[in-house]
Scaffold this motif. Structure first.
Motif, PDB file in Angstrom:
ATOM      1  N   VAL A  96      27.012  34.189  52.933  1.00 13.49           N
ATOM      2  CA  VAL A  96      26.645  32.859  54.105  1.00 13.49           C
ATOM      3  C   VAL A  96      27.203  31.458  54.240  1.00 13.49           C
ATOM      4  CG1 VAL A  96      24.982  32.140  55.471  1.00 13.49           C
ATOM      5  CG2 VAL A  96      24.809  34.490  55.040  1.00 13.49           C
ATOM      6  N   LYS A  97      27.484  30.844  52.877  1.00 12.34           N
ATOM      7  CA  LYS A  97      28.102  29.968  53.062  1.00 12.34           C
ATOM      8  C   LYS A  97      29.774  29.842  52.818  1.00 12.34           C
ATOM      9  CE  LYS A  97      24.267  28.818  49.762  1.00 12.34           C
ATOM     10  NZ  LYS A  97      23.917  28.401  48.449  1.00 12.34           N
ATOM     11  N   LEU A  98      30.101  30.658  52.405  1.00 10.48           N
ATOM     12  CA  LEU A  98      31.725  30.774  52.698  1.00 10.48           C
ATOM     13  C   LEU A  98      32.112  30.784  53.576  1.00 10.48           C
ATOM     14  CD1 LEU A  98      32.564  32.853  49.452  1.00 10.48           C
ATOM     15  CD2 LEU A  98      33.347  31.041  49.673  1.00 10.48           C
ATOM     16  N   PHE A  99      31.587  31.922  54.504  1.00 13.59           N
ATOM     17  CA  PHE A  99      31.767  31.793  55.990  1.00 13.59           C
ATOM     18  C   PHE A  99      31.809  30.429  56.617  1.00 13.59           C
ATOM     19  CE2 PHE A  99      30.657  36.475  55.182  1.00 13.59           C
ATOM     20  CZ  PHE A  99      32.366  36.981  55.964  1.00 13.59           C
ATOM     21  N   VAL A 100      30.748  29.958  56.412  1.00 12.51           N
ATOM     22  CA  VAL A 100      30.172  29.108  56.944  1.00 12.51           C
ATOM     23  C   VAL A 100      31.459  27.088  56.710  1.00 12.51           C
ATOM     24  CG1 VAL A 100      28.553  27.010  56.712  1.00 12.51           C
ATOM     25  CG2 VAL A 100      27.982  29.085  57.352  1.00 12.51           C
ATOM     26  N   ASP A 133      19.818  26.500  59.932  1.00 10.68           N
ATOM     27  CA  ASP A 133      20.487  25.650  59.749  1.00 10.68           C
ATOM     28  C   ASP A 133      21.958  25.294  59.593  1.00 10.68           C
ATOM     29  OD1 ASP A 133      17.909  24.517  59.982  1.00 10.68           O
ATOM     30  OD2 ASP A 133      17.094  23.804  57.695  1.00 10.68           O
ATOM     31  N   ILE A 134      22.057  26.883  59.486  1.00  9.20           N
ATOM     32  CA  ILE A 134      23.760  26.612  58.624  1.00  9.20           C
ATOM     33  C   ILE A 134      24.360  27.797  59.885  1.00  9.20           C
ATOM     34  CG2 ILE A 134      23.414  25.099  56.667  1.00  9.20           C
ATOM     35  CD1 ILE A 134      24.236  28.281  55.164  1.00  9.20           C
ATOM     36  N   ALA A 135      23.768  29.125  60.161  1.00  9.90           N
ATOM     37  CA  ALA A 135      24.234  29.958  60.773  1.00  9.90           C
ATOM     38  C   ALA A 135      23.158  30.999  61.532  1.00  9.90           C
ATOM     39  CB  ALA A 135      25.549  30.995  59.615  1.00  9.90           C
ATOM     40  N   LYS A 388      25.236  22.046  65.713  1.00  8.73           N
ATOM     41  CA  LYS A 388      24.578  21.551  66.898  1.00  8.73           C
ATOM     42  C   LYS A 388      24.763  19.939  66.801  1.00  8.73           C
ATOM     43  CE  LYS A 388      21.310  25.400  66.683  1.00  8.73           C
ATOM     44  NZ  LYS A 388      20.000  26.069  66.694  1.00  8.73           N
ATOM     45  N   GLY A 389      25.792  19.616  66.475  1.00 11.31           N
ATOM     46  CA  GLY A 389      26.062  18.443  66.388  1.00 11.31           C
ATOM     47  C   GLY A 389      25.771  17.084  65.224  1.00 11.31           C
ATOM     48  N   LYS A 390      26.186  18.141  63.616  1.00  4.12           N
ATOM     49  CA  LYS A 390      25.685  17.981  62.406  1.00  4.12           C
ATOM     50  C   LYS A 390      26.822  18.504  61.776  1.00  4.12           C
ATOM     51  CE  LYS A 390      22.659  17.683  58.824  1.00  4.12           C
ATOM     52  NZ  LYS A 390      20.571  17.915  58.682  1.00  4.12           N
ATOM     53  N   VAL A 391      27.474  18.333  60.836  1.00  2.33           N
ATOM     54  CA  VAL A 391      28.447  18.320  60.569  1.00  2.33           C
ATOM     55  C   VAL A 391      27.834  18.568  59.016  1.00  2.33           C
ATOM     56  CG1 VAL A 391      30.362  17.475  58.299  1.00  2.33           C
ATOM     57  CG2 VAL A 391      30.541  16.150  60.833  1.00  2.33           C
ATOM     58  N   ILE A 392      28.249  20.240  58.852  1.00  4.83           N
ATOM     59  CA  ILE A 392      27.475  21.211  57.287  1.00  4.83           C
ATOM     60  C   ILE A 392      28.342  21.778  56.881  1.00  4.83           C
ATOM     61  CG2 ILE A 392      25.807  21.592  59.334  1.00  4.83           C
ATOM     62  CD1 ILE A 392      27.180  24.163  59.359  1.00  4.83           C
ATOM     63  N   ALA A 393      29.635  21.632  57.510  1.00  2.00           N
ATOM     64  CA  ALA A 393      30.405  21.724  56.212  1.00  2.00           C
ATOM     65  C   ALA A 393      32.081  21.045  55.793  1.00  2.00           C
ATOM     66  CB  ALA A 393      30.623  23.454  55.855  1.00  2.00           C
ATOM     67  N   LYS A 394      32.304  20.993  55.025  1.00  3.61           N
ATOM     68  CA  LYS A 394      33.935  20.168  54.921  1.00  3.61           C
ATOM     69  C   LYS A 394      34.792  21.003  53.959  1.00  3.61           C
ATOM     70  CE  LYS A 394      31.206  15.791  54.726  1.00  3.61           C
ATOM     71  NZ  LYS A 394      30.937  14.702  54.192  1.00  3.61           N
ATOM     72  N   GLU A 395      36.297  21.426  54.545  1.00  2.00           N
ATOM     73  CA  GLU A 395      37.369  21.494  53.751  1.00  2.00           C
ATOM     74  C   GLU A 395      37.286  22.653  52.654  1.00  2.00           C
ATOM     75  OE1 GLU A 395      37.679  18.260  50.834  1.00  2.00           O
ATOM     76  OE2 GLU A 395      37.665  16.439  52.260  1.00  2.00           O
ATOM     77  N   GLY A 396      36.349  23.689  53.541  1.00  2.00           N
ATOM     78  CA  GLY A 396      36.371  24.841  53.297  1.00  2.00           C
ATOM     79  C   GLY A 396      35.574  24.869  51.659  1.00  2.00           C
ATOM     80  N   LYS A 397      35.288  23.761  51.124  1.00  2.00           N
ATOM     81  CA  LYS A 397      34.485  23.612  50.250  1.00  2.00           C
ATOM     82  C   LYS A 397      33.264  23.276  49.580  1.00  2.00           C
ATOM     83  CE  LYS A 397      39.361  22.043  47.895  1.00  2.00           C
ATOM     84  NZ  LYS A 397      39.343  21.338  47.019  1.00  2.00           N
ATOM     85  N   TYR A 398      32.610  22.701  50.616  1.00  2.00           N
ATOM     86  CA  TYR A 398      30.935  21.371  50.424  1.00  2.00           C
ATOM     87  C   TYR A 398      30.450  22.514  51.467  1.00  2.00           C
ATOM     88  CZ  TYR A 398      33.599  18.454  47.618  1.00  2.00           C
ATOM     89  OH  TYR A 398      34.789  18.208  46.823  1.00  2.00           O
ATOM     90  N   LYS A 402      19.736  23.074  52.535  1.00  2.00           N
ATOM     91  CA  LYS A 402      19.207  23.031  53.094  1.00  2.00           C
ATOM     92  C   LYS A 402      18.758  21.281  52.563  1.00  2.00           C
ATOM     93  CE  LYS A 402      16.785  26.789  50.844  1.00  2.00           C
ATOM     94  NZ  LYS A 402      16.191  27.645  50.278  1.00  2.00           N
ATOM     95  N   GLY A 403      19.186  20.535  53.437  1.00  2.00           N
ATOM     96  CA  GLY A 403      19.617  19.115  53.171  1.00  2.00           C
ATOM     97  C   GLY A 403      20.470  18.931  51.958  1.00  2.00           C
TER      98      GLY A 403
END
Length: 410
Positions: A96-100, A133-135, A388-398, A402-403
């Motif tokens: 899931v985190k990779l997809f996001v 919160d991410i997907a 939903k208006g919030k940056v939840i991932a950057k550069e395919g790495k981060y 859960k905050g």
């Protein structure tokens, strides 16, 4: 509130995108805000859909010597008995985190409910909750071994719907007889209507040109008036059907509002294994379906499991393979192909307020690409994934999970 400056939209406009709360509130010239992202005239698009995946088998890393679907199923039957619920959760969360990180915010996962303890379903229910919160994750109750191949499998499917599954699954071509295949489709619709669920099946995933359950699915969709609520995954037998038959049946598929989901990475690996040369590509013909007004979207299907040894969760890889297999290389074909992982997925999922418009939910990808062709060529991850208006991932790495920001390792 924050603003994305100098965003290039799919129609070529360069605009600012103003976001307040979870909504897009400005498109054009927007006021300065404390938080700014400069898109630098690069493409900003809606996020991706992965409309067919198996979170329960991700990262199980089994060796399939023959490379066939059927050996993969046998291997999986052994793995599912041995793997723990916590292992499934850990592997699935990684997926899931990779997809996001690569820009996918909607994932539909098939979960094997013929594993009778339901540890797989419990695990993916946990993943769905932990990832909220991410997907957005939907669970299809997938009877991997068939609905009528063993006594009680039909009740397992019903039980799964009562224990968190969102969609009714089926696999008619894996039933023992043709008659049981027909029966399984009718039963799936009975459950769908009883529980008000969508139908999401593995359909005709074989090289056998005599596998033609898609026509039965279309007829039952029309009979039950379940328009727009049915998805047919794979349909690889369509590649082996003669052209006259496809010409006859596809208008009924379109009339029923059925979405067909090819899974090009895995389809091309598993199909044609019994062929010499030339080998069939084994993917449902996308251009032909689009010409017939069938809604087509794509799935990643697998990551490092008994059916596929690769995968990083990038839907652009899936799209890249699809356009090569179906030779969608005209300029207009390339540009419009992005719909296969964006707007067509939104139609199948029935997502409202999708797309970069004032009033819509602020779900966006800020990319490094000049246009869709560069996006597909380089397959770069987005610079920023906004949900939903919030940056939840950057550069395919981060990914913000859960905050806390995590560096992703797949």
């Amino acid at each position: 509130m924050f603003t994305i400056r100098n965003a290039k939209l799919l129609d070529g406009r360069i605009v600012d995108v103003g976001i307040e709360g979870e909504k897009i509130v400005c498109l054009g010239e927007c006021e300065d805000n404390d938080e700014l992202i400069d898109a630098e005239n690069k493409l900003v698009i809606p996020p991706y859909f992965n409309m067919h995946f198996h979170l329960d088998s991700a990262f199980t890393k089994a060796v399939n010597k023959s490379g066939t679907l059927w050996e993969g199923i046998r291997i999986w039957q052994d793995i599912r008995n041995k793997i723990s619920e916590d292992e499934v959760v850990r592997n699935a969360l990684t997926a899931v985190k990779l997809f996001v990180a690569y820009g996918t915010l909607w994932i539909r996962s098939h979960v094997d409910i013929t594993e009778r303890s339901f540890k797989l379903l419990r695990a993916i229910n946990r993943v769905k909750d932990e990832s909220r919160d991410i997907a957005d994750i939907q669970i299809t109750a997938f009877p991997q071994d068939g609905i009528f191949t063993e006594k009680g499998n039909d009740e397992l499917l019903r039980k799964a719907l009562e224990n968190g599954a969102d969609n009714v699954g089926l696999i008619p071509h894996n039933e023992i007889t043709r008659e049981d295949g027909f029966k399984s489709i009718k039963y799936a619709f009975e459950l769908a209507k009883e529980y008000n669920k969508d139908v999401d099946g593995h359909i005709d995933e074989t090289d056998d040109p005599n596998s033609r359950y898609l026509e039965v699915l279309a007829k039952e969709t029309i009979n039950n008036e379940w328009y727009g609520r049915v998805t047919a995954g794979h349909v690889t037998a369509m590649h082996s059907w003669d052209s006259a038959y496809r010409f006859r049946i596809l208008p009924y598929v379109a009339r029923a509002g059925i979405t067909v989901v090819p899974n090009p990475l895995i389809n091309v690996v598993l199909q044609g294994r019994f062929d010499g040369y030339p080998k069939r590509r084994g993917m449902a013909p996308i251009k032909e379906m689009l010409y017939a007004n069938v809604n087509v979207t794509l799935g990643h299907d697998c990551i490092m499991d008994p059916w596929y040894p690769l995968g990083i969760g990038n839907m652009l890889q899936v799209l890249f393979m699809a356009i090569h297999l179906d030779q969608m290389m005209g300029i207009n074909e390339l540009v419009s192909s992005i719909n296969l992982i964006t707007f067509n997925g939104a139609k199948a999922w029935r997502v409202k307020n999708y797309g970069i418009e004032v009033g819509n939910e602020a779900n966006l990808l800020v990319t490094d690409a000049d246009d869709v062709i560069d996006l597909i060529r380089f397959m770069w991850p987005p610079r920023f994934v906004i949900r939903k208006g919030k940056v939840i991932a950057k550069e395919g790495k981060y990914v913000l999970f859960k905050g806390k920001w995590e560096r992703i390792k797949g």
